[in-house]
Write a protein that holds these residues in place. Structure first.
Motif, PDB file in Angstrom:
ATOM      1  N   ALA A 134       3.734  35.850  20.042  1.00  8.10           N
ATOM      2  CA  ALA A 134       4.843  34.927  20.265  1.00  8.10           C
ATOM      3  C   ALA A 134       5.882  35.543  21.194  1.00  8.10           C
ATOM      4  O   ALA A 134       6.121  36.744  21.183  1.00  8.10           O
ATOM      5  CB  ALA A 134       5.487  34.565  18.922  1.00  8.10           C
ATOM      6  N   ARG A 135       6.472  34.680  21.996  1.00 15.59           N
ATOM      7  CA  ARG A 135       7.600  35.040  22.874  1.00 15.59           C
ATOM      8  C   ARG A 135       7.240  36.084  23.926  1.00 15.59           C
ATOM      9  O   ARG A 135       8.119  36.746  24.481  1.00 15.59           O
ATOM     10  CB  ARG A 135       8.818  35.500  22.065  1.00 15.59           C
ATOM     11  CG  ARG A 135       9.354  34.428  21.110  1.00 15.59           C
ATOM     12  CD  ARG A 135      10.418  34.982  20.196  1.00 15.59           C
ATOM     13  NE  ARG A 135       9.909  36.073  19.374  1.00 15.59           N
ATOM     14  CZ  ARG A 135       9.183  35.904  18.274  1.00 15.59           C
ATOM     15  NH1 ARG A 135       8.889  34.683  17.844  1.00 15.59           N
ATOM     16  NH2 ARG A 135       8.744  36.944  17.590  1.00 15.59           N
ATOM     17  N   ALA A 136       5.971  36.258  24.182  1.00 19.88           N
ATOM     18  CA  ALA A 136       5.561  37.193  25.242  1.00 19.88           C
ATOM     19  C   ALA A 136       6.016  36.664  26.594  1.00 19.88           C
ATOM     20  O   ALA A 136       6.009  35.456  26.843  1.00 19.88           O
ATOM     21  CB  ALA A 136       4.052  37.375  25.227  1.00 19.88           C
ATOM     22  N   ARG A 137       6.423  37.587  27.478  1.00 22.02           N
ATOM     23  CA  ARG A 137       6.768  37.240  28.857  1.00 22.02           C
ATOM     24  C   ARG A 137       5.840  38.026  29.771  1.00 22.02           C
ATOM     25  O   ARG A 137       5.857  39.259  29.769  1.00 22.02           O
ATOM     26  CB  ARG A 137       8.230  37.559  29.144  1.00 22.02           C
ATOM     27  CG  ARG A 137       9.200  36.655  28.390  1.00 22.02           C
ATOM     28  CD  ARG A 137      10.637  36.970  28.761  1.00 22.02           C
ATOM     29  NE  ARG A 137      11.042  38.271  28.273  1.00 22.02           N
ATOM     30  CZ  ARG A 137      12.104  38.940  28.730  1.00 22.02           C
ATOM     31  NH1 ARG A 137      12.847  38.437  29.699  1.00 22.02           N
ATOM     32  NH2 ARG A 137      12.414  40.111  28.217  1.00 22.02           N
ATOM     33  N   ILE A 138       5.040  37.301  30.533  1.00 21.15           N
ATOM     34  CA  ILE A 138       4.018  37.923  31.366  1.00 21.15           C
ATOM     35  C   ILE A 138       4.241  37.481  32.797  1.00 21.15           C
ATOM     36  O   ILE A 138       4.125  36.298  33.129  1.00 21.15           O
ATOM     37  CB  ILE A 138       2.604  37.540  30.876  1.00 21.15           C
ATOM     38  CG1 ILE A 138       2.438  37.964  29.405  1.00 21.15           C
ATOM     39  CG2 ILE A 138       1.545  38.190  31.741  1.00 21.15           C
ATOM     40  CD1 ILE A 138       1.120  37.541  28.792  1.00 21.15           C
ATOM     41  N   ALA A 139       4.573  38.435  33.660  1.00 20.06           N
ATOM     42  CA  ALA A 139       4.892  38.135  35.054  1.00 20.06           C
ATOM     43  C   ALA A 139       3.622  37.914  35.867  1.00 20.06           C
ATOM     44  O   ALA A 139       2.496  38.025  35.360  1.00 20.06           O
ATOM     45  CB  ALA A 139       5.738  39.258  35.648  1.00 20.06           C
ATOM     46  N   SER A 140       3.786  37.655  37.143  1.00 16.62           N
ATOM     47  CA  SER A 140       2.669  37.241  37.996  1.00 16.62           C
ATOM     48  C   SER A 140       1.613  38.329  38.173  1.00 16.62           C
ATOM     49  O   SER A 140       1.897  39.519  38.082  1.00 16.62           O
ATOM     50  CB  SER A 140       3.201  36.841  39.374  1.00 16.62           C
ATOM     51  OG  SER A 140       3.802  37.951  40.011  1.00 16.62           O
ATOM     52  N   HIS A 141       0.375  37.871  38.417  1.00 10.39           N
ATOM     53  CA  HIS A 141      -0.751  38.728  38.800  1.00 10.39           C
ATOM     54  C   HIS A 141      -1.119  39.750  37.721  1.00 10.39           C
ATOM     55  O   HIS A 141      -1.719  40.787  38.034  1.00 10.39           O
ATOM     56  CB  HIS A 141      -0.462  39.449  40.123  1.00 10.39           C
ATOM     57  CG  HIS A 141      -0.318  38.511  41.281  1.00 10.39           C
ATOM     58  ND1 HIS A 141      -1.394  38.006  41.962  1.00 10.39           N
ATOM     59  CD2 HIS A 141       0.779  37.980  41.867  1.00 10.39           C
ATOM     60  CE1 HIS A 141      -0.977  37.207  42.926  1.00 10.39           C
ATOM     61  NE2 HIS A 141       0.346  37.172  42.897  1.00 10.39           N
ATOM     62  N   VAL A 142      -0.806  39.473  36.491  1.00  7.79           N
ATOM     63  CA  VAL A 142      -1.257  40.323  35.381  1.00  7.79           C
ATOM     64  C   VAL A 142      -2.656  39.883  34.978  1.00  7.79           C
ATOM     65  O   VAL A 142      -2.969  38.686  34.978  1.00  7.79           O
ATOM     66  CB  VAL A 142      -0.290  40.205  34.178  1.00  7.79           C
ATOM     67  CG1 VAL A 142      -0.857  40.866  32.926  1.00  7.79           C
ATOM     68  CG2 VAL A 142       1.065  40.810  34.529  1.00  7.79           C
ATOM     69  N   SER A 143      -3.519  40.846  34.627  1.00 11.26           N
ATOM     70  CA  SER A 143      -4.820  40.491  34.055  1.00 11.26           C
ATOM     71  C   SER A 143      -4.949  41.099  32.667  1.00 11.26           C
ATOM     72  O   SER A 143      -4.590  42.258  32.450  1.00 11.26           O
ATOM     73  CB  SER A 143      -5.965  40.961  34.963  1.00 11.26           C
ATOM     74  OG  SER A 143      -6.011  42.365  35.024  1.00 11.26           O
TER      75      SER A 143
END
Length: 365
Positions: A134-143
């Motif tokens: 929950a509430r994870a923030r994942i920025a661009s181009h993450v795998s």
């Protein structure tokens, strides 16, 4: 931009607010460059002098400093300034701007589980069976690889690679470019290699080298990371060969650190930039390794060890020891060794004079 009152900031820090506690600020700055909207950080007298040239109306100051004499309208008194700085910067940091929900360009496998109120940025890829809290923030181009698990309240910056079946706890932070759970650097030759011969003989072996190639030992273990861990930019932590590699709760890993396969790192350790671990290191809790330390394979480092920057640890280090040097020895021993090294030219001249006197006694005055 969000505004905070001096009273709110002081309460969050458990510190004392003085003067106009309802004064609002929207950012922090160094004293000499602060504007009226800033909270200046002037926790030591040498920094406080900058308040006279800046425009700050409020500042965080150290105990015993006279805020009124410094021309302030309000102040927060910080008995432990650097700790207060951690709290202030945390309160003022909005973090990366990642829109709520899942960006249309993200590729999320239908079997992946995404926790409530997660924010997933552009071009993120999440593999089959992965779980994101929950509430994870994942920025661009993450795998995020198949079967990986990430706890609640994670912040994963641009370009992070989390490999298959890696398990990560709550409140995790990964800075851009970190790679977590890649295969270990583990290879073997069909017959005894020159490396093995050198280890056994300490470099005295005279056998001719055998022409042979390296065969991969595959990494079947995983990487398990605890709660409240932070991994720096472009750090790389390998998965285990059979058992898991492990990073304990609260440990912080700096930029460009490499931790090899099968390493087990304890709780609340601080591993500074460009430190490198060979494989199968066992390390206790609250260890601090300065920048560019090197840790040899298959050694044990006890809890509460402190290693100065650029130290090279080749053998086991008992708990509580402070070490320094190449090879690492007790800090006080290293200081004595360094003093002796600096005296070597003078000592050499003295020895040469004594040799001359002994060899030619009749020519001495």
């Amino acid at each position: 931009m969000a505004e905070f009152s001096i009273r709110e900031i002081a309460a969050a820090l458990g510190a004392e607010a003085l003067g106009a506690a309802d004064l609002l600020v929207s950012g922090v700055a160094e004293p000499a460059t602060a504007g009226p909207e800033h909270l200046a950080l002037a926790m030591r007298p040498e920094y406080a002098e900058g308040l006279r040239t800046g425009q700050a109306r409020a500042a965080v100051i150290g105990a015993g400093m006279d805020w009124q004499d410094l021309g302030l309208e309000a102040a927060i008194v910080a008995p432990r300034p650097r700790y207060a700085m951690a709290g202030v910067t945390a309160a003022m940091d909005p973090g990366p701007d990642i829109a709520p929900g899942v960006h249309p360009s993200a590729v999320i496998d239908e079997s992946a589980q995404i926790g409530a109120h997660a924010a997933i940025g552009p071009f993120v890829v999440v593999g089959a069976g992965a779980q994101i809290g929950a509430r994870a923030r994942i920025a661009s181009h993450v795998s995020i690889g198949a079967g990986a698990q990430i706890g609640d309240d994670a912040l994963i910056h641009e370009g992070v690679r989390i490999c298959h079946h890696v398990r990560i706890g709550d409140r995790f932070i990964a800075q851009p470019g970190a790679v977590l759970g890649g295969d270990g650097f583990s290879f073997v030759t069909p017959q005894k290699s020159q490396v093995e011969a050198a280890r056994e003989s300490l470099g005295t072996a005279t056998d001719a080298a055998i022409e042979q190639s390296w065969t991969r030992i595959h990494s079947l273990g995983s990487l398990v990371i605890g709660d409240d861990v932070e991994i720096g930019a472009n750090a790389a932590i390998d998965r285990g060969t059979i058992a898991n590699s492990e990073i304990g709760d609260g440990t912080k890993v700096d930029n460009l650190v490499h931790i090899g396969h099968n390493c087990v790192i304890g709780r609340d350790c601080l591993i500074c930039g460009q430190t490198g671990f060979a494989g199968s290191v066992q390390m206790g809790d609250r260890v601090v390794l300065g920048g560019k330390c090197g840790v040899s394979d298959n050694i044990t480092i006890g809890s509460d060890v402190v290693a100065a920057g650029a130290s090279k640890l080749f053998t086991n280090v008992p708990s509580g020891r402070m070490v320094m040097g190449h090879p690492a020895v007790k800090m006080d021993t290293h200081v004595e060794m360094y003093k002796a090294l600096r005296r070597l030219p003078r000592t050499s001249r003295i020895v040469q004079a004594l040799q001359k006197a002994v060899s030619n006694p009749d020519k001495t005055s």
